[in-house]
Design a protein around this motif. Structure first.
Motif, PDB file in Angstrom:
ATOM      1  N   GLU A  18      -3.892 -14.773  11.556  1.00  0.00           N
ATOM      2  CA  GLU A  18      -4.569 -13.979  10.525  1.00  0.00           C
ATOM      3  C   GLU A  18      -5.135 -14.858   9.410  1.00  0.00           C
ATOM      4  O   GLU A  18      -4.964 -14.600   8.225  1.00  0.00           O
ATOM      5  N   SER A  56      -6.667 -16.268  15.706  1.00  0.00           N
ATOM      6  CA  SER A  56      -6.601 -15.004  14.968  1.00  0.00           C
ATOM      7  C   SER A  56      -5.195 -14.444  14.893  1.00  0.00           C
ATOM      8  O   SER A  56      -4.893 -13.612  14.023  1.00  0.00           O
ATOM      9  N   THR A  61     -16.153 -12.858  14.718  1.00  0.00           N
ATOM     10  CA  THR A  61     -16.093 -12.231  13.401  1.00  0.00           C
ATOM     11  C   THR A  61     -17.502 -12.239  12.808  1.00  0.00           C
ATOM     12  O   THR A  61     -18.426 -12.806  13.389  1.00  0.00           O
ATOM     13  N   SER A  62     -17.663 -11.622  11.635  1.00  0.00           N
ATOM     14  CA  SER A  62     -18.988 -11.580  11.002  1.00  0.00           C
ATOM     15  C   SER A  62     -19.344 -12.886  10.310  1.00  0.00           C
ATOM     16  O   SER A  62     -20.473 -13.064   9.854  1.00  0.00           O
ATOM     17  N   ASN A  63     -18.383 -13.827  10.247  1.00  0.00           N
ATOM     18  CA  ASN A  63     -18.640 -15.119   9.592  1.00  0.00           C
ATOM     19  C   ASN A  63     -19.306 -16.082  10.577  1.00  0.00           C
ATOM     20  O   ASN A  63     -18.675 -16.956  11.160  1.00  0.00           O
ATOM     21  N   LYS A  73      -8.359  -6.888  12.477  1.00  0.00           N
ATOM     22  CA  LYS A  73      -9.007  -6.074  13.512  1.00  0.00           C
ATOM     23  C   LYS A  73      -9.412  -6.946  14.697  1.00  0.00           C
ATOM     24  O   LYS A  73      -9.243  -6.569  15.864  1.00  0.00           O
ATOM     25  N   PHE A  74      -9.944  -8.118  14.400  1.00  0.00           N
ATOM     26  CA  PHE A  74     -10.338  -9.078  15.438  1.00  0.00           C
ATOM     27  C   PHE A  74      -9.118  -9.525  16.239  1.00  0.00           C
ATOM     28  O   PHE A  74      -9.158  -9.620  17.478  1.00  0.00           O
ATOM     29  N   GLN A 116      -8.080  -6.766  18.595  1.00  0.00           N
ATOM     30  CA  GLN A 116      -9.028  -6.603  19.694  1.00  0.00           C
ATOM     31  C   GLN A 116      -8.722  -7.534  20.865  1.00  0.00           C
ATOM     32  O   GLN A 116      -8.834  -7.134  22.023  1.00  0.00           O
ATOM     33  N   ASP A 173      -8.934  -7.808   6.467  1.00  0.00           N
ATOM     34  CA  ASP A 173      -8.959  -6.607   7.319  1.00  0.00           C
ATOM     35  C   ASP A 173      -9.755  -6.861   8.596  1.00  0.00           C
ATOM     36  O   ASP A 173      -9.364  -6.440   9.690  1.00  0.00           O
ATOM     37  N   GLU A 174     -10.888  -7.579   8.446  1.00  0.00           N
ATOM     38  CA  GLU A 174     -11.687  -7.894   9.629  1.00  0.00           C
ATOM     39  C   GLU A 174     -10.930  -8.832  10.566  1.00  0.00           C
ATOM     40  O   GLU A 174     -10.963  -8.666  11.789  1.00  0.00           O
ATOM     41  N   SER A 188     -12.745 -11.598   5.115  1.00  0.00           N
ATOM     42  CA  SER A 188     -12.064 -10.312   4.986  1.00  0.00           C
ATOM     43  C   SER A 188     -10.805 -10.317   5.843  1.00  0.00           C
ATOM     44  O   SER A 188     -10.881 -10.458   7.074  1.00  0.00           O
TER      45      SER A 188
END
Length: 374
Positions: free
Chosen positions: A298, A295, A326-328, A352-353, A356, A348-349, A346
């Motif tokens: 990015e 991550s 992530t949501s994927n 953010k990940f 974190q 943006d996601e 995304s």
């Protein structure tokens, strides 16, 4: 029970050895115990390490370390008297895993610094006191584990999220947290180095910059010894995706990779993780910590926990899976193909990940670590 008894005897003998060794003068040295090597390689390259008379590495696996006049490399063994002797006289001890010798380090001199770099940016799998097997251990075993974790002075942690996990699984307080990422994450803070690594590896593999590389890097599974055991339809992916897509496999070295298909490359051996990730455009993983590290670039991550119910029962997770990824999240090869084709990612996601799990990875991590060395 027998294993627990052996470990208790071992810890007692080692602790007495270290206690008697206090009679000997301290050496201007650093001892590094490693299972993985990559963090250690970054540490020994730091200029401050040249100020020590000896930098001694004990490694569990063959690993190519940078050569310096004051660096010596040996094979690690829990019963090596020379290794115990060097540990007992060192000013600083750095580890990247949990070693049995830690259990006897309570009798080291109080002004010796012991640092745990760990070997993962984040955590999906349960470990330490959160491990599935911990609750089934006898009380003596539980007490031994908790005492052992206290023998570390600093745990390197790259984020508040990981710090909270360390505090939970090692039963430690904030004062033991060193707020910096693992040394090898310095790689991701230098765009020029990332680009050069990507360009060099693609050139050596004869892969153009226009080619999109999808890297599959799952966690190790005990029942997978051949590429045919992998629950990912690689052949279908190469057939359905456009010709400018290549599947890169980053599997455990024990997995046999016979009959590699067209547009599939094997990067499981002979390539550093950083170099593989530098040229990866999309990562597919599951319970491995590689996603947290990736991550930093990015770029898109797909999580593929096809066996999550069994994994929860056998290994255990540190938290709900959805809170760690992530949501994927895909559960079939078709899900993965659809995400890639429709570009369901995304930025943006991903950012953010990244924040974190890599909150403290914004400076020279190795410098932060070596500043606490005596």
């Amino acid at each position: 029970m027998i294993k627990e008894a052996v470990l208790r005897v071992y810890n007692f003998i080692v602790s007495r050895f270290f206690l008697f060794a206090r009679l000997l003068p301290l050496k201007n040295s650093v001892v590094l115990l490693t299972s993985y090597g990559d963090n250690i390689n970054y540490i020994i390259q730091n200029p401050k390490l040249r100020y020590y008379n000896e930098v001694i590495i004990y490694t569990e696996r063959p690993y190519e370390f940078k050569y310096y006049n004051n660096v010596t490399v040996y094979s690690h063994s829990n019963f090596n008297l020379k290794e115990l002797y060097e540990i007992s006289r060192a000013k600083n001890i750095i580890l990247d895993n949990h070693f049995p010798v830690l259990g006897g380090m309570n009798t080291l001199r109080p002004y010796v610094t012991v640092i745990q770099t760990w070997h993962a940016v984040g955590a999906v799998k349960a470990f330490g006191l959160a491990d599935q097997t911990f609750n089934h251990r006898p009380k003596r075993s539980k007490d031994r584990f908790q005492r052992t974790y206290q023998n570390i002075d600093y745990y390197v942690s790259g984020s508040k999220t990981m710090s909270e996990i360390f505090k939970k699984v090692f039963n430690i307080n904030d004062d033991k947290i060193l707020k910096t990422s693992m040394p090898r994450l310095d790689f991701y803070n230098d765009e020029a180095v990332i680009k050069n690594t990507n360009d060099c590896l693609r050139k050596s593999l004869n892969i153009s910059n226009e080619t999109i590389i999808i890297t599959y890097a799952p966690t190790y599974r005990e029942n997978q010894f051949n590429v045919n055991d992998i629950h990912l339809d690689i052949e279908k992916m190469t057939r359905v995706l456009p010709n400018n897509y290549i599947i890169a496999l980053r599997l455990h070295p024990t997995v046999e990779l016979n009959n590699i298909l067209k547009n599939v490359i094997n990067l499981s051996k002979g390539y550093s993780l950083e170099s593989v990730l530098s040229m990866t455009d999309i990562l597919i993983t599951d319970y491995s910590s590689v996603g947290f590290e990736f991550s930093n670039l990015e770029r898109p991550i797909i999580y593929y926990p096809y066996d999550i119910d069994d994994y929860k029962k056998e290994k255990g997770l540190i938290d709900k899976y959805e809170n760690l990824t992530t949501s994927n999240i895909a559960y079939s090869t078709d899900d993965i193909i659809q995400m890639i084709k429709e570009n369901q990612f995304s930025i943006d996601e991903i950012r953010k990940f990244k924040h974190q799990w890599n909150e403290y990875n914004h400076t020279n991590n190795t410098n932060v670590l070596v500043k606490v060395l005596k």
